[in-house]
Design an enzyme around this catalytic site. Structure first.
Site, mmCIF file in Angstrom:
data_model
loop_
_atom_site.group_PDB
_atom_site.id
_atom_site.type_symbol
_atom_site.label_atom_id
_atom_site.label_comp_id
_atom_site.label_asym_id
_atom_site.label_seq_id
_atom_site.Cartn_x
_atom_site.Cartn_y
_atom_site.Cartn_z
ATOM 1 N N LYS A 22 -11.075 -1.936 7.982
ATOM 2 C CA LYS A 22 -9.835 -1.549 8.645
ATOM 3 C C LYS A 22 -10.171 -1.031 10.046
ATOM 4 C CE LYS A 22 -6.476 2.263 8.217
ATOM 5 N NZ LYS A 22 -5.888 3.226 7.259
ATOM 6 N N GLU B 286 0.839 -1.205 0.000
ATOM 7 C CA GLU B 286 0.000 0.000 0.000
ATOM 8 C C GLU B 286 0.868 1.247 0.000
ATOM 9 O OE1 GLU B 286 -2.348 2.496 3.369
ATOM 10 O OE2 GLU B 286 -2.776 0.341 3.328
#
Length: 227
Positions: free
Chosen positions: A139, A51
């Site tokens: 998340k 990421e």
């Protein structure tokens, strides 16, 4: 809410990747050269989900370059805050997106483009809101503030059907315990990239950190799936 078949397929593929790799390497790159080197090092250590935070310098250009240089990895973006951010990230080639919050409009936009969008949440109400809006996984951020593995474990009773990815305070020391507590994967940033190693260009150290993490998480995943 009815989820379109194509969205279910995208979610299934994303969850399969999480089950395979168990961790996302989060890169905050001060420049493209360092970003490429950081990504190459964790990829060499066996990490396949990388990421790039959208706050990194020239993040779109970095994503595009990593898509070309690391074709065996999935390259995504994080800290996506707005619909223009998401549009630009997808145009750059991002294969998944994380945000620190839950925005239903962002989820809808990502679903329309058939790209995994993982919203951030913290409380049970926020987690359920993200899940009911169509998130394939949620998340949990910042996990350090909520007590780490104990918090993930406490969520399993009522919310064990929701795939959770804790970030914000995940370390090499506690990553495995978060999986054992019920997380499907974890996101790590700083501990994968010791400042001294990055400053000196000692990418063998970074690769070693990634390898150590993978070994620990593979062991935790085995215990998680063993009766």
């Amino acid at each position: 809410m009815s989820v379109p078949i194509e969205c279910r397929s995208v979610s299934s593929q994303w969850l399969s990747l999480l089950a395979r790799y168990r961790a996302i390497a989060v890169i905050r790159a001060p420049n493209i050269t360092l970003g490429r080197q950081m990504a190459a090092a964790v990829a060499a250590g066996g990490m396949g989900l990388i990421e790039i935070t959208w706050t990194s310098l020239e993040a779109a250009k970095l994503v595009a370059q990593l898509r070309s240089e690391l074709p065996h990895c999935r390259i995504g973006v994080g800290t996506v805050m707005t619909e223009p951010d998401l549009k630009d990230a997808i145009a750059a080639g991002a294969q998944f997106c994380f945000s620190p919050h839950t925005d239903v409009a962002l989820l809808r936009q990502a679903q329309a483009q058939q790209i995994p969008m993982i919203p951030g949440a913290l409380t049970p109400s926020e987690i359920v809101t993200a899940w009911q809006a169509g998130a394939s996984s949620v998340k949990v951020f910042p996990i350090r503030a909520m007590g780490g593995a104990d918090y993930i474990q406490s969520l399993q009773g009522p919310l064990g059907h929701i795939p959770l990815i804790p970030t914000g305070g995940v370390t090499l020391e506690n990553a495995a315990s978060l999986l054992t507590a019920g997380a499907v994967a974890v996101g790590l940033a700083g501990q994968l990239f010791p400042a001294a190693a990055v400053a000196s260009g000692d990418w063998a150290v970074v690769r070693g950190q990634a390898e150590k993490l993978r070994q620990q998480l593979n062991g935790a995943a085995y215990r998680q799936n063993t009766p």
